[in-house]
Design an enzyme around this catalytic site. Structure first.
Site, PDB file in Angstrom:
ATOM      1  N   CYS A  27     -19.869  17.994 -27.348  1.00 51.23           N
ATOM      2  CA  CYS A  27     -20.549  19.264 -27.109  1.00 51.23           C
ATOM      3  C   CYS A  27     -21.797  19.064 -26.257  1.00 51.23           C
ATOM      4  O   CYS A  27     -22.078  19.834 -25.334  1.00 51.23           O
ATOM      5  CB  CYS A  27     -20.915  19.918 -28.436  1.00 51.23           C
ATOM      6  SG  CYS A  27     -21.824  21.471 -28.279  1.00 51.23           S
ATOM      7  N   CYS A  86     -20.182  22.147 -36.760  1.00 53.75           N
ATOM      8  CA  CYS A  86     -20.785  23.475 -36.730  1.00 53.75           C
ATOM      9  C   CYS A  86     -19.766  24.602 -36.821  1.00 53.75           C
ATOM     10  O   CYS A  86     -19.968  25.573 -37.555  1.00 53.75           O
ATOM     11  CB  CYS A  86     -21.637  23.628 -35.485  1.00 53.75           C
ATOM     12  SG  CYS A  86     -20.772  23.350 -33.933  1.00 53.75           S
TER      13      CYS A  86
END
Length: 380
Positions: A99, A217
């Protein structure tokens, strides 16, 4: 001071304080919420809207406008799909590493620079030093490097954060050096998370009691097992004792297990057993009840997909290596090879290192780079 800074705000404590510090330092700050994932999963409501509301309240407090940038497609293609593919092939990936490379310091940074930002900033716990490239050390009379120098002429050094427990350089080793040279980490010099929270409270930001995010997440409380069974087909197979080849039980898919795992084997009574390795092609999970089983320990790590922040590998030698976030820094001898792979010989054996995890290499406080841990041999 006064540069145009595009700040990624997550709605959390760290990016909130980063915003406040940048404003206090006199920067022209644009606040951006990256919407990376908004889909609910079975049994879990995605909290992106709540996080956005927190980010908006902080922005209003600081007198900043907040933009929402849609990064979901990039996130899905480069982070979520990467995670699913890695698990399907028997690896345990670090989605945060990807990410940072492809979204936060990839698509987000590229757009920010295209729209005129001098720097990007986040709430990561890390530090960056920047200087022009030079063949020899500068003389005492040499001018200081200009913060506005064009990115290609500058080189970045990534340093561990002042708060060693929160240090996030483990997740930043794949960020391109040109991007690091134009990145600010305002909380990197703050000695503790407690101090970050106190500084937020002193500025009336209202997020100082918000808990730290934990785990992956976009998966949240649903858990990785439930997520994988939602996106991959169940594949019943055998759980096999490593030493004897005896079938001890059944599982729903070898991709659900990682090296060193104890929970979730569902083998009934008897001694606790630990996953030694998985074979996703044959759909077999190998376990042992012997905590000292040699297959649960390793002395050498083989790394592929290696990236060095300086752009070139360091000299072969002794460094320290971290194989999980906040994990122990372990002395090791690092040997870069001509084919781009790296061998890491640990000074002491290490237990349960999952293939697919990152091994990040440091020279003192400096993060040099890292690679992806490869699988060891399967039983013959």
């Amino acid at each position: 001071m006064g540069e145009r800074v595009c700040l990624g705000m997550s709605g959390g404590v760290d990016s909130a304080l980063a915003a406040a510090l940048l404003v206090e330092q006199g920067h022209d700050v644009k606040a951006v919420y990256m919407r990376n994932w908004s889909r609910d999963l079975p049994g879990f409501r995605c909290t992106w809207a709540d996080d956005l509301a927190d980010a908006e309240r902080v922005a209003v407090t600081l007198g900043l406008d907040l933009e929402v940038w849609d990064c979901e497609r990039t996130y899905k293609e480069t982070v979520v799909d990467y995670l699913v593919d890695a698990y399907a092939h028997g690896y345990t990936p670090n989605p945060d590493v990807m990410c940072n490379q492809t979204v936060k310091f990839g698509a987000f940074a590229e757009r920010a620079f295209a729209e005129g930002a001098d720097f990007v900033a986040t709430g990561h716990y890390a530090r960056v030093g920047v200087a022009p490239p030079m063949e020899t050390a500068p003389s005492a009379s040499a001018p200081a490097p200009s913060a506005s120098a064009p990115a290609p002429s500058r080189r970045a050094t990534l340093f561990r954060a002042a708060d060693e427990h929160k240090d996030q350089t483990y997740f930043l080793w794949r960020v391109p050096t040109g991007t690091l040279a134009r990145t600010l980490f305002p909380v990197g010099d703050i000695p503790s998370k407690g101090e970050v929270r106190r500084m937020c409270a002193a500025r009336g930001l209202g997020v100082e009691r918000k808990p730290d995010s934990d785990g992956i997440c976009f998966i949240g409380e649903v858990g990785i097992r439930s997520f994988l069974l939602d996106v991959l087909d169940r594949r019943p197979g055998d759980i096999v004792e490593w030493e004897t080849g005896t079938v001890l039980g059944r599982h729903d898919g070898a991709f659900l297990f990682t090296v060193g795992q104890r929970k979730g084997l569902d083998l009934g009574g008897g001694p606790a057993r630990y996953v030694v390795t998985t074979d996703t092609e044959s759909n077999v999970v190998y376990v042992t009840a012997d905590r000292s089983c040699p297959a649960l320990w390793c002395r050498r790590l083989e790394l592929s997909d290696v990236l060095w922040i300086a752009g070139v590998p360091p000299a072969e030698g002794d460094y320290v290596v971290r194989t999980r976030h906040t994990g122990e820094l372990r002395p090791a001898h690092v040997m870069p090879h001509a084919d781009g792979t790296v061998s890491v010989d640990l000074a002491k054996p290490m237990r349960a290192v999952a293939p697919g995890q990152s091994a990040v290499i440091y020279d003192g406080l400096v993060c040099l780079g890292g690679g992806i841990i490869q699988k060891g041999p399967l039983p013959s």
